[in-house]
Design a protein around this motif. Structure first.
Motif, short mmCIF file in Angstrom:
data_model
loop_
_atom_site.label_atom_id
_atom_site.label_comp_id
_atom_site.label_asym_id
_atom_site.label_seq_id
_atom_site.Cartn_x
_atom_site.Cartn_y
_atom_site.Cartn_z
N ILE A 154 56.47 44.23 74.15
CA ILE A 154 56.69 44.33 72.70
C ILE A 154 56.57 45.79 72.25
O ILE A 154 57.30 46.23 71.34
CB ILE A 154 55.68 43.44 71.93
CG1 ILE A 154 55.87 41.98 72.33
CG2 ILE A 154 55.85 43.62 70.42
CD1 ILE A 154 57.25 41.42 72.05
N GLY A 155 55.67 46.52 72.88
CA GLY A 155 55.47 47.92 72.50
C GLY A 155 56.73 48.75 72.68
O GLY A 155 57.05 49.61 71.85
N ARG A 156 57.48 48.49 73.74
CA ARG A 156 58.71 49.25 73.98
C ARG A 156 59.74 48.96 72.88
O ARG A 156 60.45 49.86 72.42
CB ARG A 156 59.28 48.92 75.35
CG ARG A 156 60.43 49.85 75.74
CD ARG A 156 60.86 49.72 77.17
NE ARG A 156 61.86 50.75 77.45
CZ ARG A 156 61.66 51.82 78.18
NH1 ARG A 156 60.49 52.03 78.74
NH2 ARG A 156 62.64 52.69 78.37
N ALA A 157 59.81 47.70 72.47
CA ALA A 157 60.75 47.34 71.41
C ALA A 157 60.26 47.81 70.04
O ALA A 157 61.03 48.37 69.25
CB ALA A 157 60.95 45.82 71.41
N TYR A 158 58.99 47.63 69.77
CA TYR A 158 58.42 47.93 68.45
C TYR A 158 58.42 49.44 68.15
O TYR A 158 58.69 49.85 67.02
CB TYR A 158 57.00 47.38 68.39
CG TYR A 158 56.24 47.70 67.12
CD1 TYR A 158 56.67 47.23 65.88
CD2 TYR A 158 55.09 48.49 67.17
CE1 TYR A 158 55.96 47.52 64.72
CE2 TYR A 158 54.38 48.78 66.01
CZ TYR A 158 54.82 48.30 64.79
OH TYR A 158 54.13 48.59 63.64
N ALA A 175 65.19 41.76 72.84
CA ALA A 175 66.08 42.08 73.96
C ALA A 175 67.01 43.24 73.61
O ALA A 175 67.23 44.15 74.43
CB ALA A 175 66.88 40.85 74.37
N ASN A 176 67.56 43.22 72.39
CA ASN A 176 68.48 44.29 72.00
C ASN A 176 67.77 45.64 71.93
O ASN A 176 68.33 46.67 72.34
CB ASN A 176 69.09 43.98 70.62
CG ASN A 176 70.05 42.81 70.67
OD1 ASN A 176 70.64 42.52 71.72
ND2 ASN A 176 70.22 42.12 69.55
N LEU A 177 66.55 45.64 71.41
CA LEU A 177 65.79 46.89 71.32
C LEU A 177 65.39 47.41 72.70
O LEU A 177 65.38 48.62 72.95
CB LEU A 177 64.55 46.69 70.45
CG LEU A 177 64.83 46.55 68.95
CD1 LEU A 177 63.59 46.06 68.21
CD2 LEU A 177 65.30 47.89 68.36
N LEU A 178 65.09 46.49 73.62
CA LEU A 178 64.78 46.89 74.99
C LEU A 178 66.00 47.55 75.63
O LEU A 178 65.90 48.57 76.32
CB LEU A 178 64.35 45.68 75.83
CG LEU A 178 62.98 45.08 75.51
CD1 LEU A 178 62.74 43.82 76.35
CD2 LEU A 178 61.86 46.08 75.78
N PHE A 187 64.31 44.44 82.94
CA PHE A 187 62.98 44.77 82.43
C PHE A 187 62.10 43.52 82.33
O PHE A 187 60.90 43.58 82.56
CB PHE A 187 63.13 45.40 81.04
CG PHE A 187 61.86 45.95 80.46
CD1 PHE A 187 61.42 47.23 80.77
CD2 PHE A 187 61.08 45.18 79.60
CE1 PHE A 187 60.24 47.73 80.23
CE2 PHE A 187 59.91 45.68 79.06
CZ PHE A 187 59.49 46.96 79.37
N LEU A 188 62.71 42.40 82.00
CA LEU A 188 61.96 41.16 81.81
C LEU A 188 61.88 40.30 83.07
O LEU A 188 61.38 39.17 83.03
CB LEU A 188 62.58 40.33 80.68
CG LEU A 188 62.53 40.98 79.29
CD1 LEU A 188 63.35 40.17 78.29
CD2 LEU A 188 61.08 41.12 78.82
N SER A 189 62.35 40.84 84.20
CA SER A 189 62.34 40.09 85.46
C SER A 189 61.06 40.34 86.24
O SER A 189 60.61 41.48 86.37
CB SER A 189 63.54 40.50 86.32
OG SER A 189 63.42 39.96 87.62
N LEU A 190 60.47 39.28 86.79
CA LEU A 190 59.25 39.41 87.59
C LEU A 190 59.51 40.04 88.95
O LEU A 190 58.59 40.46 89.63
CB LEU A 190 58.61 38.05 87.79
CG LEU A 190 57.53 37.60 86.81
CD1 LEU A 190 57.03 36.21 87.17
CD2 LEU A 190 56.36 38.58 86.79
N VAL A 191 60.78 40.08 89.37
CA VAL A 191 61.08 40.60 90.71
C VAL A 191 61.78 41.95 90.64
O VAL A 191 62.39 42.39 91.61
CB VAL A 191 61.93 39.60 91.52
CG1 VAL A 191 61.13 38.34 91.81
CG2 VAL A 191 63.23 39.25 90.79
N ASN A 192 61.69 42.62 89.49
CA ASN A 192 62.34 43.91 89.32
C ASN A 192 61.29 44.97 89.01
O ASN A 192 60.39 44.75 88.21
CB ASN A 192 63.37 43.84 88.19
CG ASN A 192 64.33 45.00 88.22
OD1 ASN A 192 63.93 46.15 88.02
ND2 ASN A 192 65.59 44.71 88.45
N ASP A 193 61.42 46.16 89.66
CA ASP A 193 60.44 47.22 89.43
C ASP A 193 60.99 48.35 88.56
O ASP A 193 60.42 49.43 88.50
CB ASP A 193 59.95 47.80 90.75
CG ASP A 193 61.03 48.57 91.49
OD1 ASP A 193 62.21 48.50 91.08
OD2 ASP A 193 60.69 49.25 92.48
N GLY A 194 62.10 48.12 87.89
CA GLY A 194 62.69 49.14 87.04
C GLY A 194 63.81 49.89 87.73
O GLY A 194 64.64 50.51 87.09
#
Length: 510
Positions: free
Chosen positions: A300-304, A216-219, A231-238
């Motif tokens: 995970i890719g965005r954080a990693y 979460a912190n890296l995101l 970012f982790l919400s199913l009802v959000n498009d960014g």
């Protein structure tokens, strides 16, 4: 990457040589058109299941979907949810009945031939219109797969995009050209396993390195629009909350399944009903795992990868960057990294080969033998098929030459066209006794034309209806095609007694 790059090249070379060798082996087993197009209807359950799903998902699964999630968040998962529902319904309600009906309908080898035989189309109108529709939309679909291959080779090896595109196209062309359906299915089976292993191992390994509590912190630090929560919400498009139209459009992707010729042909080719039942569970499990972990790769890719940020279309390379970083920097096992990169190539190749083969069958079996030269023998049909594979590959290659081609965009357009044109017609041909020839023709024509009008013609202030409404053309095309089938069938004469008897025969065999 130095020595690491050498090991990755070795893995790619061995993999590509193996695919070509399979094509050469199965070339000797093609003694008839049925062998080349359906493998003599001898697929076992495992091969049928993984071949159907690997040919379906393509580079979109490992590049397009993770890239969308990486850029906009898990709200993009609605597409995956729609596809999962569509997969389940396709295997449960279409597969068995379609296999039985294609055998009852004069042992139909292709979807257009099935339509012709199912609706007793003496003038071959259905055969021609459906074959042309397949070739048009599969050109775009095949181009998306070739574009994905070009981006893979460009990203990994630093090759010029056009050179990378050329290498991938040549390999796919070789084993499809030689081996036909069985070669495509066996390679798809291998590729499906490789794709799944890569989807499972890479994100879990990267997650372990990042640490569960740090994601979460890296995101948040990566600048995800809406922060980690959004970012982790199913009802959000960014950028904000999804509207009902957004969610419907993404779920509508699932409607496309019952109209995809390269998937439906696997149902037609399974050895028997027992093997088909085995396929259902395998295919549904494979899809559930694959779609879930494709979404996880985007998260995970965005954080990693942070502080590296992928923008301007490079988001679709998130899985590639994860594999390279994981196996050349953190774990230092480049040969394993090369194998997993081959998994992305596998996803690309498993769809492109199927699309080439279905296009070839439409041209050779349906148009050439069905309309142009009705007395053509199997050798002539096979020769025309291979010429068609070559021509379609070249045309798709030309479409894919633009390095800025969006994999997601190309797949979206082709999926909508095929799903709208054929999905309702397949569905009604299997489940509505009153469906007639006129209704089937209307359904295919209305579905295909709706997508073309919706996505390509700028009606409103220089914008297409799709851009103005935000509604996916597949949802509109499928609904209008279904309505056209029902309305036209009811307004025209009912099917003849023989057609109704065939329908009842299939219905009785469960």
């Amino acid at each position: 990457m130095g020595n690491s790059l050498i090991w990755i090249i070795v893995a790619f070379a061995l993999y590509l040589l193996m695919m070509i060798a399979i094509g050469a082996v199965y070339a000797k087993k093609n003694n008839s058109a049925e062998d080349y197009f359906l493998g003599g209807r001898q697929l076992n359950g495992f091969v049928a299941a993984l071949s159907a799903q690997a040919s379906d998902m393509s580079g979109w699964l490992l590049m397009g979907l993770p890239g969308s999630v990486y850029a906009l968040g898990t709200g993009q998962s609605w597409i995956a949810i729609g596809l999962f529902i569509g997969t389940v319904c396709n295997w449960l309600f279409i597969s068995g009945k379609l296999r039985r009906y294609t055998i009852r309908a004069n042992n139909s080898l292709t979807l257009p031939t099935y339509f012709e035989n199912r609706f007793h189309d003496k003038k071959r109108i259905l055969l021609l219109i459906s074959s042309i529709t397949i070739v048009i939309f599969f050109l775009v679909y095949t181009a998306s797969a070739l574009a994905a291959g070009g981006k893979l080779f460009h990203s990994v090896f630093g090759l010029d995009y056009r050179m990378a595109l050329t290498i991938g196209a040549i390999v796919i062309l070789l084993y499809t050209f030689m081996g036909g359906f069985l070669a495509v299915c066996v390679t798809d089976f291998i590729q499906g396993n490789l794709m799944l292993i890569g989807l499972l191992v890479v994100p879990l390994a990267a997650w372990g390195i990042v640490g569960t509590g740090n994601v979460a912190n890296l995101l948040e630090s990566s600048g995800a629009v809406g922060g980690a929560a959004g970012f982790l919400s199913l009802v959000n498009d960014g950028t904000g909350t999804y509207s009902a139209v957004d969610i419907i459009s993404q779920l509508a992707w699932g409607l496309g399944y019952c109209g995809m010729p390269h998937i439906l042909v696997r149902f037609m080719a399974v050895r028997d009903e027992k093997e088909l039942k085995k396929s259902k569970g395998i295919a549904i499990g494979w899809v559930a795992l694959s779609l879930f972990f494709a979404v996880i790769i985007g998260v995970i890719g965005r954080a990693y990868l942070y502080p590296e940020l992928l923008t301007d279309g490079a988001e679709e390379n998130v899985f590639i960057h994860m594999i390279i970083k994981l196996f050349t920097q953190d774990v230092k096992a480049p040969i394993i990294g090369g194998i997993f990169l081959c998994g992305i190539l596998a996803a690309i190749m498993s769809t492109a080969d199927s699309q080439l083969l279905v296009s070839a069958s439409s041209m050779a079996e349906d148009i050439f033998k069905g309309v142009v030269k009705k007395d053509a023998d199997d050798k002539t049909v096979l020769r025309i098929s291979r010429i068609t594979v070559l021509v379609i590959a070249v045309l798709a290659y030309i479409i894919a030459l633009n390095p800025n081609s969006s994999i997601m965009g190309l797949v979206s357009n082709a999926w909508a066209g095929l799903g709208s044109a054929f999905g309702p017609t397949v569905l009604m041909s299997l489940y509505w006794r009153r469906t007639n020839l006129q209704g089937a023709v209307a359904g295919i024509a209305v579905g295909a034309l709706t997508v073309i009008v919706w996505d390509y013609i700028p009606f409103v202030s220089g914008q297409t209806l799709g851009a103005v409404t935000g509604l996916y053309s597949l949802a509109v095309g499928f609904a209008l095609s279904l309505a056209a089938i029902v309305a036209v069938s009811l307004l025209t004469p009912a099917p003849d007694a023989e057609m109704l008897r065939e329908f009842d025969d299939v219905k009785m065999k469960k």
